[in-house]
Design a protein around this motif. Structure first.
Motif, PDB file in Angstrom:
ATOM      1  N   UNK A  36       0.837  -1.239  -0.066  1.00  0.00           N
ATOM      2  CA  UNK A  36       0.056   0.124   0.248  1.00  0.00           C
ATOM      3  C   UNK A  36       0.722   1.248  -0.095  1.00  0.00           C
ATOM      4  N   UNK A  37       1.050   2.558  -0.937  1.00  0.00           N
ATOM      5  CA  UNK A  37       0.809   3.450  -0.858  1.00  0.00           C
ATOM      6  C   UNK A  37       0.427   4.961  -0.711  1.00  0.00           C
ATOM      7  N   UNK A  38       0.237   5.372  -1.068  1.00  0.00           N
ATOM      8  CA  UNK A  38      -0.312   6.785  -0.615  1.00  0.00           C
ATOM      9  C   UNK A  38       0.186   7.990  -2.301  1.00  0.00           C
ATOM     10  N   UNK A  39      -0.861   8.504  -3.137  1.00  0.00           N
ATOM     11  CA  UNK A  39      -0.480   8.949  -4.413  1.00  0.00           C
ATOM     12  C   UNK A  39      -1.173   9.672  -4.554  1.00  0.00           C
ATOM     13  N   UNK A  40      -0.495  11.588  -5.095  1.00  0.00           N
ATOM     14  CA  UNK A  40      -1.589  12.200  -5.278  1.00  0.00           C
ATOM     15  C   UNK A  40      -1.597  12.142  -6.724  1.00  0.00           C
TER      16      UNK A  40
ATOM     17  N   UNK B  92     -12.111   5.856 -15.506  1.00  0.00           N
ATOM     18  CA  UNK B  92     -13.412   6.582 -15.415  1.00  0.00           C
ATOM     19  C   UNK B  92     -13.244   6.367 -14.134  1.00  0.00           C
ATOM     20  N   UNK B  93     -12.689   5.004 -13.074  1.00  0.00           N
ATOM     21  CA  UNK B  93     -12.566   4.950 -11.628  1.00  0.00           C
ATOM     22  C   UNK B  93     -11.415   6.022 -11.274  1.00  0.00           C
ATOM     23  N   UNK B  94     -10.504   5.954 -11.744  1.00  0.00           N
ATOM     24  CA  UNK B  94      -9.576   6.934 -11.301  1.00  0.00           C
ATOM     25  C   UNK B  94      -9.854   8.514 -11.091  1.00  0.00           C
TER      26      UNK B  94
ATOM     27  N   UNK C 208       6.626   6.271  -8.503  1.00  0.00           N
ATOM     28  CA  UNK C 208       7.549   6.843  -8.057  1.00  0.00           C
ATOM     29  C   UNK C 208       7.077   8.271  -7.965  1.00  0.00           C
ATOM     30  N   UNK C 209       7.268   8.735  -8.928  1.00  0.00           N
ATOM     31  CA  UNK C 209       6.699  10.617  -9.593  1.00  0.00           C
ATOM     32  C   UNK C 209       5.020  10.682  -8.749  1.00  0.00           C
ATOM     33  N   UNK C 210       4.243   9.666  -8.917  1.00  0.00           N
ATOM     34  CA  UNK C 210       3.457  10.120  -8.122  1.00  0.00           C
ATOM     35  C   UNK C 210       2.768  10.192  -6.945  1.00  0.00           C
TER      36      UNK C 210
ATOM     37  N   UNK D 112      -4.431  15.012 -16.404  1.00  0.00           N
ATOM     38  CA  UNK D 112      -3.099  14.408 -17.185  1.00  0.00           C
ATOM     39  C   UNK D 112      -2.335  13.486 -16.230  1.00  0.00           C
ATOM     40  N   UNK D 113      -2.160  13.828 -14.923  1.00  0.00           N
ATOM     41  CA  UNK D 113      -1.857  12.837 -13.695  1.00  0.00           C
ATOM     42  C   UNK D 113      -2.526  11.746 -14.175  1.00  0.00           C
ATOM     43  N   UNK D 114      -3.748  11.602 -14.009  1.00  0.00           N
ATOM     44  CA  UNK D 114      -4.720  10.568 -14.273  1.00  0.00           C
ATOM     45  C   UNK D 114      -3.973   9.540 -15.223  1.00  0.00           C
TER      46      UNK D 114
END
Length: 78
Positions: free
Chosen positions: A3-7, A43-45, A73-75, A12-14
């Motif tokens: 599990x990780x946290x992403x922003x 669509x979910x993201x 990693x960039x997210x 564009x990022x999605x």
């Protein structure tokens, strides 16, 4: 499972994030608050777009999971 946290704070990022996740052999889910979606679904993201981090859960063998984590990693946020 890892599990990780992403922003994911822009469309564009999605798009970039989902493109990477779709190519992975590992399965992944995104959650934020009470929303839970398939991370391989654009669509979910898109329903997770926010200035707050989302939780990414990755399911798969260790090699696929570790490879995916390196690619996203960039997210990731701490």
């Amino acid at each position: 499972m890892k599990q990780v946290s992403v922003l994911l704070d822009s469309v564009e990022k999605i798009r970039s994030f989902v493109d990477i996740i779709e190519k992975s052999e590992a399965d992944a889910d995104l959650s934020q608050g009470s929303r839970h979606v398939d991370a391989k679904s654009l669509f979910g993201a898109l329903s997770i777009v926010s200035n707050s981090p989302a939780r990414l859960r990755i399911y798969g063998d260790e090699d696929a999971t570790n490879a995916l984590i390196k690619e996203i990693e960039q997210f990731m946020v701490v």
